[in-house]
Design a protein around this motif. Structure first.
Motif, PDB file in Angstrom:
ATOM      1  N   ALA A  73     -20.010 -63.354 -17.003  1.00 18.22           N
ATOM      2  CA  ALA A  73     -19.206 -63.931 -16.121  1.00 18.22           C
ATOM      3  C   ALA A  73     -18.103 -63.011 -15.764  1.00 18.22           C
ATOM      4  O   ALA A  73     -17.356 -62.171 -16.283  1.00 18.22           O
ATOM      5  N   LYS A  74     -17.680 -63.236 -14.344  1.00 18.61           N
ATOM      6  CA  LYS A  74     -16.727 -62.411 -13.748  1.00 18.61           C
ATOM      7  C   LYS A  74     -15.252 -62.601 -14.455  1.00 18.61           C
ATOM      8  O   LYS A  74     -15.021 -63.833 -14.950  1.00 18.61           O
ATOM      9  N   GLY A  75     -14.622 -61.466 -14.765  1.00 18.78           N
ATOM     10  CA  GLY A  75     -13.387 -61.582 -15.537  1.00 18.78           C
ATOM     11  C   GLY A  75     -13.517 -61.251 -17.054  1.00 18.78           C
ATOM     12  O   GLY A  75     -12.664 -61.054 -17.850  1.00 18.78           O
ATOM     13  N   GLU A  76     -15.009 -61.342 -17.700  1.00 15.47           N
ATOM     14  CA  GLU A  76     -15.267 -61.112 -19.018  1.00 15.47           C
ATOM     15  C   GLU A  76     -15.252 -59.525 -19.356  1.00 15.47           C
ATOM     16  O   GLU A  76     -15.705 -59.020 -18.275  1.00 15.47           O
ATOM     17  N   ARG A  77     -15.388 -59.237 -20.414  1.00 13.54           N
ATOM     18  CA  ARG A  77     -15.431 -57.909 -20.721  1.00 13.54           C
ATOM     19  C   ARG A  77     -15.986 -57.808 -22.402  1.00 13.54           C
ATOM     20  O   ARG A  77     -15.816 -58.907 -23.121  1.00 13.54           O
ATOM     21  N   ASP A  78     -16.385 -56.688 -22.922  1.00 19.19           N
ATOM     22  CA  ASP A  78     -16.821 -56.502 -24.454  1.00 19.19           C
ATOM     23  C   ASP A  78     -15.486 -56.714 -24.982  1.00 19.19           C
ATOM     24  O   ASP A  78     -14.442 -56.333 -24.904  1.00 19.19           O
ATOM     25  N   PRO A  79     -15.653 -57.584 -25.919  1.00 22.66           N
ATOM     26  CA  PRO A  79     -14.513 -57.970 -26.929  1.00 22.66           C
ATOM     27  C   PRO A  79     -13.986 -57.005 -27.640  1.00 22.66           C
ATOM     28  O   PRO A  79     -14.794 -55.883 -28.206  1.00 22.66           O
ATOM     29  N   ILE A  80     -12.497 -56.811 -28.039  1.00 23.26           N
ATOM     30  CA  ILE A  80     -11.996 -55.776 -28.821  1.00 23.26           C
ATOM     31  C   ILE A  80     -11.934 -56.495 -30.178  1.00 23.26           C
ATOM     32  O   ILE A  80     -11.374 -57.478 -30.292  1.00 23.26           O
ATOM     33  N   TYR A  81     -12.452 -55.816 -31.271  1.00 27.45           N
ATOM     34  CA  TYR A  81     -12.453 -56.402 -32.675  1.00 27.45           C
ATOM     35  C   TYR A  81     -11.305 -55.573 -33.363  1.00 27.45           C
ATOM     36  O   TYR A  81     -11.374 -54.232 -33.555  1.00 27.45           O
ATOM     37  N   ASN A  82     -10.233 -56.176 -33.934  1.00 28.03           N
ATOM     38  CA  ASN A  82      -9.293 -55.539 -34.777  1.00 28.03           C
ATOM     39  C   ASN A  82      -9.780 -55.220 -36.018  1.00 28.03           C
ATOM     40  O   ASN A  82     -10.056 -56.224 -36.926  1.00 28.03           O
ATOM     41  N   ARG A 100      -7.553 -55.955 -46.013  1.00 20.35           N
ATOM     42  CA  ARG A 100      -7.877 -54.896 -46.663  1.00 20.35           C
ATOM     43  C   ARG A 100      -6.894 -54.217 -47.772  1.00 20.35           C
ATOM     44  O   ARG A 100      -5.783 -54.723 -47.499  1.00 20.35           O
ATOM     45  N   LYS A 101      -7.323 -53.792 -48.843  1.00 20.61           N
ATOM     46  CA  LYS A 101      -6.689 -53.494 -49.950  1.00 20.61           C
ATOM     47  C   LYS A 101      -5.767 -52.105 -49.480  1.00 20.61           C
ATOM     48  O   LYS A 101      -6.133 -51.222 -48.785  1.00 20.61           O
ATOM     49  N   VAL A 102      -4.435 -52.397 -49.818  1.00 20.00           N
ATOM     50  CA  VAL A 102      -3.397 -51.169 -49.408  1.00 20.00           C
ATOM     51  C   VAL A 102      -3.160 -50.729 -50.630  1.00 20.00           C
ATOM     52  O   VAL A 102      -2.490 -51.260 -51.479  1.00 20.00           O
ATOM     53  N   MET A 136     -17.264 -51.303 -40.870  1.00 26.83           N
ATOM     54  CA  MET A 136     -16.038 -51.180 -39.867  1.00 26.83           C
ATOM     55  C   MET A 136     -16.615 -49.738 -39.163  1.00 26.83           C
ATOM     56  O   MET A 136     -16.466 -49.638 -37.821  1.00 26.83           O
ATOM     57  N   TYR A 137     -17.210 -48.658 -39.880  1.00 24.86           N
ATOM     58  CA  TYR A 137     -17.472 -47.270 -39.108  1.00 24.86           C
ATOM     59  C   TYR A 137     -18.951 -47.698 -38.237  1.00 24.86           C
ATOM     60  O   TYR A 137     -18.927 -46.909 -37.045  1.00 24.86           O
ATOM     61  N   ASN A 138     -19.627 -48.534 -38.702  1.00 24.38           N
ATOM     62  CA  ASN A 138     -20.956 -48.855 -37.658  1.00 24.38           C
ATOM     63  C   ASN A 138     -20.541 -49.559 -36.429  1.00 24.38           C
ATOM     64  O   ASN A 138     -20.873 -49.257 -35.457  1.00 24.38           O
ATOM     65  N   LYS A 139     -19.224 -50.546 -36.346  1.00 22.54           N
ATOM     66  CA  LYS A 139     -19.212 -50.904 -35.042  1.00 22.54           C
ATOM     67  C   LYS A 139     -18.267 -49.988 -34.183  1.00 22.54           C
ATOM     68  O   LYS A 139     -18.579 -49.897 -33.003  1.00 22.54           O
ATOM     69  N   MET A 140     -17.456 -48.905 -35.118  1.00 22.76           N
ATOM     70  CA  MET A 140     -16.876 -47.811 -34.235  1.00 22.76           C
ATOM     71  C   MET A 140     -17.970 -46.969 -33.450  1.00 22.76           C
ATOM     72  O   MET A 140     -17.760 -46.601 -32.183  1.00 22.76           O
ATOM     73  N   LYS A 141     -19.070 -46.618 -34.234  1.00 25.48           N
ATOM     74  CA  LYS A 141     -20.260 -45.900 -33.597  1.00 25.48           C
ATOM     75  C   LYS A 141     -20.666 -46.699 -32.289  1.00 25.48           C
ATOM     76  O   LYS A 141     -21.309 -45.955 -31.411  1.00 25.48           O
ATOM     77  N   TYR A 266      -9.171 -50.424 -33.477  1.00 28.46           N
ATOM     78  CA  TYR A 266     -10.089 -51.584 -32.831  1.00 28.46           C
ATOM     79  C   TYR A 266     -11.347 -51.150 -32.795  1.00 28.46           C
ATOM     80  O   TYR A 266     -11.816 -49.600 -32.465  1.00 28.46           O
ATOM     81  N   SER A 267     -12.508 -51.771 -32.781  1.00 31.43           N
ATOM     82  CA  SER A 267     -13.798 -51.371 -32.294  1.00 31.43           C
ATOM     83  C   SER A 267     -13.748 -51.950 -30.851  1.00 31.43           C
ATOM     84  O   SER A 267     -13.549 -52.915 -30.628  1.00 31.43           O
ATOM     85  N   GLY A 268     -14.323 -50.846 -30.055  1.00 25.69           N
ATOM     86  CA  GLY A 268     -14.279 -51.278 -28.562  1.00 25.69           C
ATOM     87  C   GLY A 268     -12.952 -50.389 -27.948  1.00 25.69           C
ATOM     88  O   GLY A 268     -12.237 -49.914 -28.692  1.00 25.69           O
ATOM     89  N   VAL A 269     -13.148 -50.370 -26.728  1.00 26.06           N
ATOM     90  CA  VAL A 269     -12.043 -49.602 -25.939  1.00 26.06           C
ATOM     91  C   VAL A 269     -11.256 -50.120 -25.116  1.00 26.06           C
ATOM     92  O   VAL A 269     -11.609 -50.959 -24.501  1.00 26.06           O
ATOM     93  N   MET A 270      -9.913 -50.091 -25.496  1.00 29.30           N
ATOM     94  CA  MET A 270      -8.880 -50.652 -24.787  1.00 29.30           C
ATOM     95  C   MET A 270      -8.900 -49.972 -23.156  1.00 29.30           C
ATOM     96  O   MET A 270      -9.018 -48.857 -23.125  1.00 29.30           O
TER      97      MET A 270
END
Length: 313
Positions: A73-82, A100-102, A136-141, A266-270
């Motif tokens: 739909a117009k105005g949509e884009r791939d989501p950004i996942y934090n 996540r453990k810190v 996490m890294y699979n999403k980034m790839k 984030y996975s996805g490009v801002m």
């Protein structure tokens, strides 16, 4: 309908027509098709343009017209996942939003400067480690990724890492000089290095994106660096550090003196609008200079002793 969309035509020219190292260029017989990713397009939008073939001698052929409509739909884009979210404004203790453990190494100092919560790393033995994972890294790839930081790099000397998880893999930020920092990303087993203009002892909002074709760097909401960077992103050890880099065993190395308020992945490009919006939220929290007023004093001698934190020589 968009005629000769700048987003489509400019990106395609950069990725295909002007790519001198295109592996298909001198292959015989020539392939009958060529596939390329075109970034920066909007969903549900019709695009048209032309592609001009060029031979090895620079002779141009008959332009090929193309037309397509993007899905969604117009105005949509791939989501950004934090994927990672350290935000001292929301969580002054340095905890991670997604659970996540810190773990802290040395004695990072958590302080407040006006309305700004921050953590200080001394560049000697203090850092903050965030545990990561293969998901996490699979999403980034698959989707590319974005790194957002609001930091004050106090020491940008060589080997002074601000953030990292590089061990012949991953990505990170390392000091290079008083006014320069390097972004490293491991692609196909080698490192792509991107120089980022920075200034010691100056807070900056920094966003770095990788869309699987190029690296873009935004500083304080403005695009300042664009570099080609394609290849397979190599998964690093499952430890991400602020204030240092990581060893394979998860212990820190290459400590960098710095202060942080925000570090997010984030996975996805801002896109540019999202970067400006993120900077807009940060700008109102920037430390304000102390206002001073000069006064005249007659027949009085004043002695002022200023005591400050020790400064690294």
């Amino acid at each position: 309908t968009r005629k000769e969309s700048s987003a489509a035509s400019d990106v395609y020219k950069r990725q295909v027509i002007n790519k001198k190292d295109n592996p298909d260029f001198h292959i015989t017989p020539m392939p009958t098709s060529h596939k390329a990713n075109i970034n920066g397009l909007e969903a549900g939008t019709k695009y048209s343009g032309t592609i001009t073939p060029v031979d090895s001698s620079g002779n141009k052929g008959t332009p090929i017209k193309f037309e397509f409509t993007t899905e969604g739909a117009k105005g949509e884009r791939d989501p950004i996942y934090n994927l990672v979210d350290i935000n001292l404004t929301e969580r002054p203790d340095g905890s991670e939003k997604n659970g996540r453990k810190v773990e802290l190494f040395g004695e990072p100092k958590f302080t407040t400067d006006g309305d700004l919560n921050k953590v200080y790393f001394n560049g000697k033995d203090s850092s903050l480690r965030i545990e990561t994972d293969s998901d996490m890294y699979n999403k980034m790839k698959e989707d590319g990724f974005s790194v957002e930081m609001y930091l004050n790099p106090i020491d940008l000397g060589p080997g002074k890492d601000q953030l990292g998880n590089t061990q012949s893999s991953g990505f990170g930020y390392e000091g290079k000089s008083d006014n320069d920092m390097t972004f490293w990303i491991s692609l196909d087993g080698g490192y792509k290095e991107v120089a980022i203009p920075m200034t010691e002892n100056e807070w900056a909002h920094l966003v770095t994106t990788w869309d699987k074709n190029e690296v873009r760097v935004y500083k304080n909401g403005e695009l300042i660096v664009t570099e080609p960077a394609s290849g397979n992103f190599i998964e690093p050890p499952h430890y991400l550090f602020l204030g240092s880099d990581t060893k394979w065993d998860g212990s820190p190395e290459f400590f960098g003196e710095s202060e942080y308020n925000i570090a997010r992945i984030y996975s996805g490009v801002m896109n540019e609008e999202e970067v400006k919006d993120a900077y807009g939220k940060i700008a109102k929290e920037e430390p304000k200079p102390v206002e001073t007023e000069e006064i005249e004093v007659e027949k009085v001698t004043l002695s002022l002793i200023h005591i400050s934190e020790p400064t690294r020589l």
